[in-house]
Design a protein around this motif. Sequence first.
Motif, PDB file in Angstrom:
ATOM      1  N   GLN A  25     130.256  35.085 103.966  1.00 11.56           N
ATOM      2  CA  GLN A  25     131.387  34.395 103.349  1.00 11.56           C
ATOM      3  C   GLN A  25     131.982  33.478 104.395  1.00 11.56           C
ATOM      4  OE1 GLN A  25     133.837  36.836 100.921  1.00 11.56           O
ATOM      5  NE2 GLN A  25     135.517  35.377 100.921  1.00 11.56           N
ATOM      6  N   TRP A  26     131.783  32.185 104.214  1.00 13.38           N
ATOM      7  CA  TRP A  26     132.217  31.202 105.206  1.00 13.38           C
ATOM      8  C   TRP A  26     133.630  30.728 104.984  1.00 13.38           C
ATOM      9  CZ3 TRP A  26     126.962  29.200 103.707  1.00 13.38           C
ATOM     10  CH2 TRP A  26     125.980  29.768 104.513  1.00 13.38           C
ATOM     11  N   PHE A  27     134.180  30.916 103.767  1.00 10.50           N
ATOM     12  CA  PHE A  27     135.526  30.460 103.459  1.00 10.50           C
ATOM     13  C   PHE A  27     136.286  31.566 102.751  1.00 10.50           C
ATOM     14  CE2 PHE A  27     132.645  26.813 103.164  1.00 10.50           C
ATOM     15  CZ  PHE A  27     133.183  26.000 104.135  1.00 10.50           C
ATOM     16  N   TYR A  28     137.581  31.609 102.980  1.00  9.17           N
ATOM     17  CA  TYR A  28     138.448  32.565 102.294  1.00  9.17           C
ATOM     18  C   TYR A  28     139.823  31.940 102.175  1.00  9.17           C
ATOM     19  CZ  TYR A  28     141.208  36.709 101.293  1.00  9.17           C
ATOM     20  OH  TYR A  28     142.072  37.612 100.718  1.00  9.17           O
ATOM     21  N   ASP A  29     140.355  31.896 100.967  1.00  8.55           N
ATOM     22  CA  ASP A  29     141.699  31.356 100.757  1.00  8.55           C
ATOM     23  C   ASP A  29     142.713  32.477 100.907  1.00  8.55           C
ATOM     24  OD1 ASP A  29     140.795  28.771 100.265  1.00  8.55           O
ATOM     25  OD2 ASP A  29     140.494  29.170  98.136  1.00  8.55           O
ATOM     26  N   CYS A  30     143.603  32.330 101.892  1.00  7.41           N
ATOM     27  CA  CYS A  30     144.634  33.328 102.160  1.00  7.41           C
ATOM     28  C   CYS A  30     145.533  33.473 100.934  1.00  7.41           C
ATOM     29  CB  CYS A  30     145.460  32.922 103.370  1.00  7.41           C
ATOM     30  SG  CYS A  30     146.858  34.022 103.681  1.00  7.41           S
ATOM     31  N   LYS A  31     145.776  34.711 100.541  1.00  2.00           N
ATOM     32  CA  LYS A  31     146.638  34.977  99.399  1.00  2.00           C
ATOM     33  C   LYS A  31     148.117  34.906  99.773  1.00  2.00           C
ATOM     34  CE  LYS A  31     143.187  37.413  96.821  1.00  2.00           C
ATOM     35  NZ  LYS A  31     142.245  38.436  97.183  1.00  2.00           N
ATOM     36  N   GLY A  32     148.413  34.745 101.051  1.00  2.00           N
ATOM     37  CA  GLY A  32     149.792  34.612 101.500  1.00  2.00           C
ATOM     38  C   GLY A  32     150.238  33.162 101.546  1.00  2.00           C
ATOM     39  N   CYS A  33     149.502  32.336 102.293  1.00  3.14           N
ATOM     40  CA  CYS A  33     149.913  30.939 102.482  1.00  3.14           C
ATOM     41  C   CYS A  33     148.998  29.930 101.803  1.00  3.14           C
ATOM     42  CB  CYS A  33     150.016  30.622 103.970  1.00  3.14           C
ATOM     43  SG  CYS A  33     148.445  30.653 104.871  1.00  3.14           S
ATOM     44  N   GLY A  34     147.837  30.389 101.319  1.00  3.39           N
ATOM     45  CA  GLY A  34     146.934  29.494 100.613  1.00  3.39           C
ATOM     46  C   GLY A  34     145.993  28.698 101.500  1.00  3.39           C
ATOM     47  N   ARG A  35     146.117  28.838 102.814  1.00  2.23           N
ATOM     48  CA  ARG A  35     145.223  28.095 103.706  1.00  2.23           C
ATOM     49  C   ARG A  35     143.825  28.693 103.666  1.00  2.23           C
ATOM     50  NH1 ARG A  35     148.329  26.393 109.137  1.00  2.23           N
ATOM     51  NH2 ARG A  35     146.414  25.228 109.382  1.00  2.23           N
ATOM     52  N   THR A  36     142.843  27.839 103.876  1.00  4.88           N
ATOM     53  CA  THR A  36     141.449  28.269 103.866  1.00  4.88           C
ATOM     54  C   THR A  36     141.055  28.734 105.264  1.00  4.88           C
ATOM     55  OG1 THR A  36     140.914  26.745 102.081  1.00  4.88           O
ATOM     56  CG2 THR A  36     139.079  27.576 103.394  1.00  4.88           C
ATOM     57  N   LEU A  37     140.615  29.983 105.360  1.00  5.46           N
ATOM     58  CA  LEU A  37     140.139  30.530 106.629  1.00  5.46           C
ATOM     59  C   LEU A  37     138.651  30.243 106.746  1.00  5.46           C
ATOM     60  CD1 LEU A  37     141.841  34.039 106.645  1.00  5.46           C
ATOM     61  CD2 LEU A  37     142.789  31.840 107.310  1.00  5.46           C
ATOM     62  N   ARG A  38     138.229  29.955 107.976  1.00  5.64           N
ATOM     63  CA  ARG A  38     136.827  29.699 108.283  1.00  5.64           C
ATOM     64  C   ARG A  38     136.453  30.537 109.506  1.00  5.64           C
ATOM     65  NH1 ARG A  38     138.965  25.044 106.325  1.00  5.64           N
ATOM     66  NH2 ARG A  38     137.728  23.869 104.843  1.00  5.64           N
ATOM     67  N   PRO A  39     135.158  30.769 109.706  1.00  7.57           N
ATOM     68  CA  PRO A  39     134.759  31.521 110.900  1.00  7.57           C
ATOM     69  C   PRO A  39     135.114  30.778 112.183  1.00  7.57           C
ATOM     70  CG  PRO A  39     132.903  31.259 109.377  1.00  7.57           C
ATOM     71  CD  PRO A  39     134.017  30.404 108.875  1.00  7.57           C
TER      72      PRO A  39
END
Length: 66
Positions: A25-39
Motif C-alpha cells: 500500500q503506497w498511499f493512505y489518506d489520513c482519517k484525521g487531517c485528510g493528507r495522503t501518506l506515502r512511504p
Amino acid sequence: ELTSTLACPHCGHREAETMPTDSCQWFYDCKGCGRTLRPAPGDCCVFCSHGSIPCPPIQAGTDCCD
C-alpha cells in the motif's frame, strides 16, 4: 500480524488498519487531517514507514513489493 496502527506524521491521528497480504500500500489518506501518506525513502509501503508493525512480507523476512 495483519493489523498495524498507522500514525500520521502531520496531525498525529492514529488508526488501526488491516494490511493487504498480496500487495503493498503506497498511499493512505489520513482519517484525521485528510493528507495522503506515502512511504519514506527506502521503505516499501506506508505500513513500513508509518505503521506500528511492518507489512507481512517484511515480517516474514522476504523481499517486499517488487
